[in-house]
Write a protein that holds these residues in place. Structure first.
Motif, PDB file in Angstrom:
ATOM      1  N   GLN A 159       0.841  -1.504  -0.089  1.00 10.20           N
ATOM      2  CA  GLN A 159      -0.061  -0.008  -0.010  1.00 10.20           C
ATOM      3  C   GLN A 159       0.782   1.236   0.035  1.00 10.20           C
ATOM      4  O   GLN A 159       1.894   1.379   0.785  1.00 10.20           O
ATOM      5  N   THR A 175       0.070   4.852   0.664  1.00 14.04           N
ATOM      6  CA  THR A 175      -1.142   5.773   0.950  1.00 14.04           C
ATOM      7  C   THR A 175      -0.724   6.228   2.328  1.00 14.04           C
ATOM      8  O   THR A 175       0.109   5.945   3.088  1.00 14.04           O
ATOM      9  N   LEU A 184      -3.815   8.301   3.969  1.00 14.82           N
ATOM     10  CA  LEU A 184      -5.267   8.949   3.584  1.00 14.82           C
ATOM     11  C   LEU A 184      -5.551   9.899   4.702  1.00 14.82           C
ATOM     12  O   LEU A 184      -5.299   9.889   5.868  1.00 14.82           O
ATOM     13  N   ASN A 194      -5.354  10.907  -0.776  1.00 13.27           N
ATOM     14  CA  ASN A 194      -4.249  10.250  -0.436  1.00 13.27           C
ATOM     15  C   ASN A 194      -3.212  11.079  -0.843  1.00 13.27           C
ATOM     16  O   ASN A 194      -2.604  11.627  -1.689  1.00 13.27           O
ATOM     17  N   SER A 239      -5.011  13.665  -5.700  1.00 14.26           N
ATOM     18  CA  SER A 239      -5.044  13.076  -4.375  1.00 14.26           C
ATOM     19  C   SER A 239      -6.466  12.625  -3.964  1.00 14.26           C
ATOM     20  O   SER A 239      -6.659  11.850  -3.210  1.00 14.26           O
ATOM     21  N   MET A 282      -8.917   4.729  -7.846  1.00 15.89           N
ATOM     22  CA  MET A 282      -7.586   4.551  -7.043  1.00 15.89           C
ATOM     23  C   MET A 282      -7.112   3.254  -7.732  1.00 15.89           C
ATOM     24  O   MET A 282      -7.532   2.636  -8.234  1.00 15.89           O
ATOM     25  N   GLU A 328      -3.889   1.635  -3.138  1.00 12.08           N
ATOM     26  CA  GLU A 328      -4.545   2.215  -2.288  1.00 12.08           C
ATOM     27  C   GLU A 328      -5.863   1.515  -1.844  1.00 12.08           C
ATOM     28  O   GLU A 328      -6.432   1.996  -0.713  1.00 12.08           O
ATOM     29  N   SER A 333      -5.922   0.003   2.214  1.00  5.13           N
ATOM     30  CA  SER A 333      -5.894   1.007   3.186  1.00  5.13           C
ATOM     31  C   SER A 333      -7.213   1.842   3.074  1.00  5.13           C
ATOM     32  O   SER A 333      -7.776   2.246   4.058  1.00  5.13           O
ATOM     33  N   PHE A 334      -7.989   2.305   1.950  1.00  2.00           N
ATOM     34  CA  PHE A 334      -8.994   2.888   1.627  1.00  2.00           C
ATOM     35  C   PHE A 334     -10.250   1.964   2.504  1.00  2.00           C
ATOM     36  O   PHE A 334     -11.053   2.385   3.183  1.00  2.00           O
TER      37      PHE A 334
END
Length: 174
Positions: free
Chosen positions: A48, A50, A52, A104, A112, A139, A143, A146-147
């Motif tokens: 990942q 990221t 966030l 991000n 972002s 994305m 990502e 993590s999202f």
């Protein structure tokens, strides 16, 4: 999500995208279930990349940071946000949030933004969980986990009734 929209191959990355068109309404869960279908059987990098920041706008139009971003991510975001400092607090009751934007901060500016959605109502049977309608989702697979983790932690993604999302999340653990 149409076949040509998701996933798109961008080098060695899968770029996952959805944009609301023709008044088509899709929940975040339905969108991610579609992503799971499109990625089934494919191999992708699981690391990942990221940092966030999740921003919620309440009914008064006040923007609040809903998650606990790193200091670096928050500093970068404030620079991109015309130097203004955002309120760092959880909005009491997710049902007071009207819109959600996820950025991000590894990226800068408009690049972002990886997710924008509208909160429509508390989820039946659990007023703390809300349903997000996707306005825009864009994305990479770098990502995605993590999202999903942030959305689950904020009670904005309900995985229990969507086995495809649970399977997608488990693929990152293999």
């Amino acid at each position: 999500m149409s076949e040509k929209e998701c996933p798109k191959v961008d080098g060695k990355f899968y770029y996952l995208c959805y944009e609301k068109k023709d008044h088509k309404v899709m929940s975040l869960e339905d969108c991610l279930a579609g992503v799971s279908e499109r990625l089934r059987g494919k191999s992708w990098a699981k690391d990942q990349r990221t940092d966030l920041v999740v921003i919620g706008t309440d009914e008064m139009g006040v923007d609040c940071v809903l998650n606990s971003p790193t200091v670096e991510a928050l500093d970068t975001f404030c620079e991109d946000y015309d130097g203004r400092t955002l309120v760092l607090r959880r909005i009491i009751g997710n049902n007071r949030i009207k819109t959600v934007t996820v950025r991000n901060m590894v990226l800068r500016g408009k690049e972002s933004i990886i997710f924008e959605g509208k909160v429509v109502a508390p989820r039946d049977g659990n007023a703390d969980y809300v349903t997000l309608l996707v306005e825009m989702c864009g994305m990479t697979a770098h990502e995605l986990k993590s999202f999903m983790d942030e959305m689950v932690a904020l009670h904005m993604l309900h995985v229990a009734t969507y086995p495809a999302i649970g399977l997608l999340r488990s693929k990152y653990s293999e």
